[in-house]
Design an enzyme around this catalytic site. Structure first.
Site, short mmCIF file in Angstrom:
data_model
loop_
_atom_site.label_atom_id
_atom_site.label_comp_id
_atom_site.label_asym_id
_atom_site.label_seq_id
_atom_site.Cartn_x
_atom_site.Cartn_y
_atom_site.Cartn_z
N ASP A 147 7.13 -6.97 -17.06
CA ASP A 147 6.59 -5.78 -17.64
C ASP A 147 5.36 -5.74 -16.74
OD1 ASP A 147 5.86 -3.49 -19.05
OD2 ASP A 147 6.71 -4.56 -20.99
N ASP A 249 5.15 0.03 -17.10
CA ASP A 249 4.67 0.59 -18.05
C ASP A 249 3.89 1.93 -18.14
OD1 ASP A 249 3.65 -0.16 -21.09
OD2 ASP A 249 1.81 0.29 -20.09
N GLU A 305 8.85 3.61 -17.63
CA GLU A 305 8.89 3.82 -19.04
C GLU A 305 8.28 5.43 -18.84
OE1 GLU A 305 6.53 3.06 -23.39
OE2 GLU A 305 5.37 2.82 -21.43
N HIS A 377 9.78 -2.51 -28.32
CA HIS A 377 8.74 -3.00 -29.10
C HIS A 377 7.68 -2.17 -29.40
CE1 HIS A 377 7.32 -2.24 -25.22
NE2 HIS A 377 6.02 -2.37 -25.69
N ASP A 378 8.00 -0.79 -29.36
CA ASP A 378 6.88 0.29 -29.93
C ASP A 378 7.77 1.15 -30.80
OD1 ASP A 378 4.96 -0.26 -27.98
OD2 ASP A 378 6.14 1.01 -26.45
#
Ligand code: GLC
Length: 606
Positions: A147, A249, A305, A377-378
């Site tokens: 990431d 990210d 993302e 994870h968000d």
């Protein structure tokens, strides 16, 4: 009842009446939004499985290492913990593991604030642990996806420490510095994504720096070629170590608009930075450069993302000449508008989910590819996010697994999703670690809501819902660690819902997931076939047909808690149709109505 726009799309005339199904957001009042962006529901791809690169044929599993497994009896998980669970992942059909950031970090945002990109944070282990993970994963045919957080660094990163020390240093222009406004305040009115002004003042420079997220996450200045070169160096360092892919990210924020103009102020006097900076013109040039200098010509993939990229823009991002192999396009994850403000989230209807998913499919149909995802994870857990309140979570998890693994694209599965994990609801805001939960809670109070209402929103949307420790077995702390406590509380339900227990139960979510993964992995139509949405007007069922070289597979999921007669879908199936998969285990006929939350995969006769 709300109204929907009448849309004609290839082969389908949508019903004008509102859907009978309304899925509820957090807000008391409801404002409907219909997001119709697809101009076609059918994709045309005809290719063979052999033509697909490895990352289109596999399942990617997102592990949040802090919550995955502790190998050393700590309150938090580590890299060696991931290594110790590789066989579990292999059995799930996983071919790549996306690790959320494990680099050196003060953890203001759980690793999304990187202080040193070339080393592993001691809480996660050592570089040897990472080498070992890559090697043991490779033994099992699994690649490691890292990431890369390169929109911003940590304020403790040596680059920022130097940059902020004076106006004349070798990194002076590595971040986005501006003089104060005339009144000494922030240079413009942008509000950071986690709340508050996006600017923080530094005495030593007499200037403000920009941060899209927390003040501890200063934005890098991508207009500076030295920064772009160093970012590429970081990617190449990890690619040379053996990374099989990169998730980039917050990538849509790397380029800022010229002049950094004020946005339209809201009631707090600030304007959302997302509206001002997401997907700024010229961003693709920087990303093409990054690709050319890093993964181009290799089989290492890049997934961005891409919050703020509309489905219609996908060809530029992931088409043949796109900058990435895949991007996470978020329209289906924000059907209730909670991205802007949790307390103001509104109701939504199944047709909105269909439209969002079909738009992504349509825009990558002939040129491009996307991940399929319903958790990360968000996000809150999908069994809460996409199904009516009070739904049976096992059935909802199986329904979502069927719909996700049936879609065209690479499934990204988030840890615990395969076990049917649900949200948590802790008694006070003090239990929550996630900075955005605290900001959203405060902002709800500031808008005049009660503590109870503010907490209800945190229960519904907190990112901590996805970050509780993995539940491996029924022993204390769910087998996640031998430490007396864990960094976030383990979900209360862990004795009933854990990997060991579910492995033993024939009808568990885990075993269903494994079977569905096996089906997908061995079925050319599901891997490589085109996508065509069917029965768009059906109020309860989302359905689509995959097709490859004349072979067809129908996938249908009932997103309600009421029985759903097949309606116009009945013409697709007959008593002779083979049911490849069904979430109820009594082997129903292809033609039978879908029971609450039931999903079914059928092989259609040519
Ligand atoms: C991304 C990450 C999120 C993080 C943010 C800032 O959205 O997924 O977890 O807080 O970027 O890096």
């Amino acid at each position: 009842m709300n109204e929907h726009t009448n849309v004609t799309r290839r082969g389908f005339l949508l019903a004008s009446a509102a859907s009978a199904l309304t899925l509820v957001g957090c807000a008391a009042g409801s404002k409907n939004q219909s997001s119709v962006t697809a101009d076609a529901t059918a994709t045309k791809t005809t290719t063979s499985v052999e033509d697909l690169p490895w990352w289109k044929k596999t399942i990617v599993y997102e592990a949040y290492p802090k919550s995955f497994m502790s190998s050393k009896g700590a309150e938090t998980g580590d890299i060696a913990g991931v290594t110790s669970r590789l066989d579990y992942l292999k059995e799930l059909g996983v071919g790549a593991i996306w690790l959320t950031p494990v680099f050196v970090s003060p953890m203001a945002d759980n690793g999304y604030d990187v202080a040193d990109y070339y080393n592993i944070d001691p809480s996660f282990g050592t570089m040897e642990d990472m080498d070992e993970l890559m090697a043991r994963a490779a033994d099992r045919g699994i690649k490691i996806v890292l990431d890369m957080v390169v929109n911003h660094t940590s304020n403790k990163n040596a680059w920022f420490v130097e940059s902020s020390s004076s106006k004349n240093n070798s990194k002076a222009d590595w971040y986005i510095w501006r003089d104060p406004a005339k009144d000494g305040g922030a240079p413009n009115n942008w509000r950071g994504i986690f709340g508050g002004s996006a600017w923080t003042y530094v005495e030593a420079r007499g200037q403000y720096y920009l941060h899209t997220f927390l003040p501890e996450q200063p934005d890098l200045n991508w207009d500076n070629p030295e920064v772009r070169k160093e970012v590429a160096n970081v990617f190449n360092f990890w690619r040379n170590k053996g990374a099989g892919g990169f998730r980039i990210d917050a990538v849509t924020y790397i380029k800022k608009p010229d002049g950094l103009p004020d946005g339209k102020a809201e009631s707090d006097g600030l304007a959302p930075i997302h509206d001002a900076t997401a997907n700024t013109k010229g961003i693709l040039d920087y990303l093409h450069e990054l690709r050319n200098n890093t993964v181009a010509g290799t089989d290492c993939f890049m997934v961005g993302e891409a919050n703020g990229v509309d489905a219609s823009e996908l060809p530029d991002w992931v088409g043949e000449n796109g900058v990435f192999d895949m991007v996470f396009e978020f329209s289906h994850m924000d059907l209730d508008g909670h991205d802007a403000s949790w307390i103001d989230a509104h109701d939504w209807e199944l047709v909105a989910l269909k439209d969002a998913l079909s738009a992504t499919q349509a825009n990558t149909a002939t040129d491009g590819w996307c991940p399929t995802f319903f958790e990360n994870h968000d996000q809150p857990r999908c069994v809460v996010n996409f199904f009516p309140e009070g739904s049976n979570t096992d059935l909802a998890a199986k329904c979502m697994a069927t719909v996700q693994l049936g879609l065209r694209g690479t499934p990204f599965v988030y840890e615990g999703q395969e076990l049917g994990f649900s949200n948590v609801a802790w008694p006070s805001i003090d239990y929550y670690n996630d900075p955005s939960s605290h900001n959203q809670y405060e902002s709800a109070l500031a808008k005049g809501h009660t503590q109870e209402e503010a907490l209800a929103c945190v229960h519904r949307y907190s990112r901590d819902n996805a970050r509780t420790p993995m539940q491996w077995d029924a022993s204390s702390n769910a087998g996640f660690t031998t430490a007396p406590k864990t960094w976030l509380p383990v979900h209360d339900d862990y004795r009933n819902q854990n990997a060991a227990g579910e492995s033993e139960q024939e009808n568990s979510v885990l075993n269903y997931f494994r079977a569905m993964a096996k089906l997908r992995g061995s079925n050319d139509v599901l891997l490589a076939g085109s996508y065509e949405e069917v029965a768009h007007g059906h109020k309860q069922i989302y359905a689509y047909v995959r097709e490859l070289n004349g072979k067809k597979v129908l996938v249908m999921g009932n997103f309600t808690n009421e029985e759903a007669p097949l309606g116009e879908l009945a013409s697709q199936v007959s008593d002779a149709t083979t049911v490849l998969m069904d979430t109820y285990d009594d082997k129903p006929a292809a033609t039978s109505a879908l029971r609450p939350l039931e999903a079914r995969v059928c092989e259609l006769r040519p």
